[in-house]
Design an enzyme around this catalytic site. Structure first.
Site, mmCIF file in Angstrom:
data_model
loop_
_atom_site.group_PDB
_atom_site.id
_atom_site.type_symbol
_atom_site.label_atom_id
_atom_site.label_comp_id
_atom_site.label_asym_id
_atom_site.label_seq_id
_atom_site.Cartn_x
_atom_site.Cartn_y
_atom_site.Cartn_z
ATOM 1 N NE ARG A 1 -1.799 -2.119 2.750
ATOM 2 C CZ ARG A 1 -1.927 -3.368 2.318
ATOM 3 N NH1 ARG A 1 -2.936 -3.691 1.566
ATOM 4 N NH2 ARG A 1 -1.056 -4.308 2.647
ATOM 5 C CB THR A 2 3.402 2.628 2.274
ATOM 6 O OG1 THR A 2 2.643 2.220 3.408
ATOM 7 C CG2 THR A 2 3.999 3.990 2.534
ATOM 8 C CE LYS B 1 26.291 -3.022 -6.514
ATOM 9 N NZ LYS B 1 26.483 -2.068 -7.618
ATOM 10 N NE ARG C 1 7.235 0.951 4.783
ATOM 11 C CZ ARG C 1 6.012 0.402 4.794
ATOM 12 N NH1 ARG C 1 5.845 -0.852 4.477
ATOM 13 N NH2 ARG C 1 4.953 1.130 5.118
ATOM 14 C CG HIS D 1 3.652 4.113 8.606
ATOM 15 N ND1 HIS D 1 3.697 4.947 7.503
ATOM 16 C CD2 HIS D 1 3.273 2.891 8.128
ATOM 17 C CE1 HIS D 1 3.361 4.257 6.426
ATOM 18 N NE2 HIS D 1 3.108 3.008 6.784
HETATM 19 C C1 NCD Z 1 1.759 -0.848 8.109
HETATM 20 C C2 NCD Z 1 3.277 -0.702 8.248
HETATM 21 O O1 NCD Z 1 4.000 -0.913 7.284
HETATM 22 O O2 NCD Z 1 3.673 -0.357 9.342
HETATM 23 N N1 NCD Z 1 1.332 -1.090 6.796
HETATM 24 C C3 NCD Z 1 1.119 -0.027 5.975
HETATM 25 O O3 NCD Z 1 1.989 0.768 5.727
HETATM 26 N N2 NCD Z 1 -0.121 0.133 5.514
HETATM 27 C C4 NCD Z 1 1.206 -1.851 9.044
HETATM 28 C C5 NCD Z 1 1.766 -3.243 9.021
HETATM 29 O O4 NCD Z 1 2.663 -3.587 8.244
HETATM 30 O O5 NCD Z 1 1.275 -4.030 9.822
#
Ligand code: NCD
Length: 353
Positions: A98-99, A127, A148, A176
Site C-alpha cells: 500500500r504505502t 553493497k 521506508r 509511520h
Molecule cells: C503498516 C506498516 O507498514 O507499518 N502497513 C502499511 O503501511 N499500511 C502496518 C503493518 O505492516 O502491519
C-alpha cells in the site's frame, strides 16, 4: 534538514507560525524525544520541509492538508497536471504494498513520474552503501523522496543530507506518519471530527509504528480517550505511555480483552502482530492469533463504530466482517492516495487554484 547554517544539527523540521518570520523548530533529543520550540524572526519561505513524524505539521497545517485531500477526492481532474515534470523516488528497504504503490499512484495522479527500488536487495544497500550516500544520489534524480527503512531514524539521517524533501514512509517500529495522515483523513471524513472520540487500539502496540504515530497525532485534539488493547507482551512502549500519554494528561486504559472494550469505542484500530520485529518465532506463533475480530464481537460495538486497519491483515479481522458497513479499512487505503497527493503538493509547495 532546514538548509541553513543557522539551524542546529539536532533540528529535524520547522514550520511557520502565523507571522511571516516566526517558526517552530522540532529538535531530536536523546532517548527518542523531540522538543518543539518557538523561534522568532528567522523563518524564510524557501526552507525545505521533510516529514518524519506527524508532529512536523501543526494542527492548522494538518487541517489544511486534510482539506486539500478532500478537495482532491472531489475534483481529481483539477490536480491531474499539478506535478508535470516532477519525479518522486520511492526508496523502500522493507516490503510494502500500500504505502509504496499509493505514493506512486499519488504522483502519477498528479501528472508526475516515479522511480525507485522496492527492496534493499535491489539497491546498493546490498553493497554496503549508507542511506546518507544514497539520498545524495537520489537528490540528483528526483524532486521528492519517500523512504521506508527497517532501522528507526534512517529516513531522518537521510533528510539531514538531502537536497529534496524526504518523507518517512515507515522506520522500523518507530513512526509511520503518512499512515497517520491516512488514518486522520479517514476518521475525519467518516466521523466528521477528530476530537471527542474514544479510540481503541488493538493488537501489537509494542512494535506497531502506525499506532505510535497515530497516538502522537491524536493527542493534539480535544476530548480524545484511548483504550489500549493488547497482550501483556505487546503493550505500548513506556516512552509513549509516559512521555506522550501521561505527560499530556490524556485519559487512557490498558486492557487485554477486546470484548471488554468494544461497547465504548467510536473507532477500533486493529493491527497485525509484527512478525518481522520479533526476536524469536515461538513468541510470534504464540501471539499471532491473540485477537480475531468476528461478527459476534462486532455485535458488542456501537452502531456507528468505525473499524480501521492499516493493512495488511493476517488473521486479526475475520473476512466475515468485511461486509459490515462499519468496516472502513478498504476505504482507508483509498484515502491514503488522496492524502499522499496532498502531501506531495504541500512539500513541493505547489498550489492549484
Ligand atoms: C503498516 C506498516 O507498514 O507499518 N502497513 C502499511 O503501511 N499500511 C502496518 C503493518 O505492516 O502491519
Amino acid at each position: 534538514m532546514p538548509n541553513s547554517p543557522s539551524f542546529p544539527d539536532s533540528c529535524v523540521n520547522i514550520f511557520p507560525l502565523n507571522s511571516q518570520s516566526d517558526y517552530y523548530m522540532i529538535e531530536k533529543m536523546p532517548g527518542d524525544r523531540q522538543i518543539c520550540s518557538a523561534v522568532s524572526g528567522q523563518y524564510k519561505e524557501d526552507f525545505m520541509r521533510h516529514l518524519m513524524s506527524p508532529l512536523d505539521f501543526s494542527v492548522d497545517e494538518l487541517d489544511k492538508l486534510l482539506d486539500l485531500a478532500n478537495d482532491i477526492e472531489k475534483y481529481p481532474q483539477k490536480y491531474a497536471h499539478a506535478c508535470e515534470g516532477k519525479k518522486l523516488a520511492t526508496c523502500f528497504y522493507e516490503p510494502s504494498t500500500r504505502t509504496r504503490l499509493s505514493f506512486e499512484a499519488a504522483m502519477l495522479n498528479l501528472g508526475g513520474s516515479v522511480l525507485g527500488f522496492a527492496s534493499a536487495d535491489s539497491s546498493s544497500a546490498s553493497k554496503g552503501e549508507s542511506v546518507s550516500d544514497t539520498i545524495r544520489i537520489i537528490s540528483c534524480y528526483a524532486d521528492i523522496c519517500a523512504m521506508r527503512h527497517p532501522k528507526e531514524g534512517a529516513p531522518l539521517v537521510a533528510s539531514q543530507k538531502s537536497r529534496i524533501p524526504v518523507i518517512n514512509a515507515g522506520d522500523g517500529g518507530h513512526q509511520h506518519p503518512t499512515q497517520t495522515l491516512t488514518d486522520l483523513l479517514t476518521i475525519r471524513s467518516l466521523k466528521g471530527r477528530l476530537g471527542n472520540l474514544t479510540i481503541g487500539l488493538c493488537g501489537d502496540l509494542k512494535f506497531g509504528r502506525t499506532v505510535h504515530s497515530l497516538i502522537s497525532a491524536l493527542i493534539r485534539y480535544p476530548g480524545i480517550r484511548f483504550v489500549l488493547i493488547s497482550p501483556e507482551e505487546l503493550r505500548i512502549p513506556s516512552y509513549i505511555r509516559e512521555d506522550v500519554l501521561a505527560a499530556n494528561n490524556i485519559p487512557f486504559t490498558e486492557v487485554e480483552r477486546l470484548e471488554d472494550a468494544m461497547p465504548d469505542l467510536d473507532v477500533l484500530y486493529m493491527t497485525r502482530v509484527q512478525k518481522e520485529r520479533f526476536f524469536n518465532e515461538e513468541d510470534y506463533v504464540r501471539l499471532k492469533n491473540f485477537y480475531i475480530l468476528t461478527k459476534a464481537k462486532m455485535e458488542l460495538a456501537k452502531e456507528d463504530m468505525l473499524v480501521l486497519h492499516p493493512l495488511p491483515r493476517v488473521n486479526e479481522i475475520s473476512v466475515e466482517v468485511d461486509d459490515d458497513p462499519r468496516a472502513a479499512y478498504f476505504k482507508q487505503a483509498q484515502y491514503g492516495v488522496y492524502v499522499r497527493m496532498a502531501l506531495i503538493l504541500t512539500l513541493l509547495d505547489i498550489k492549484v487554484d
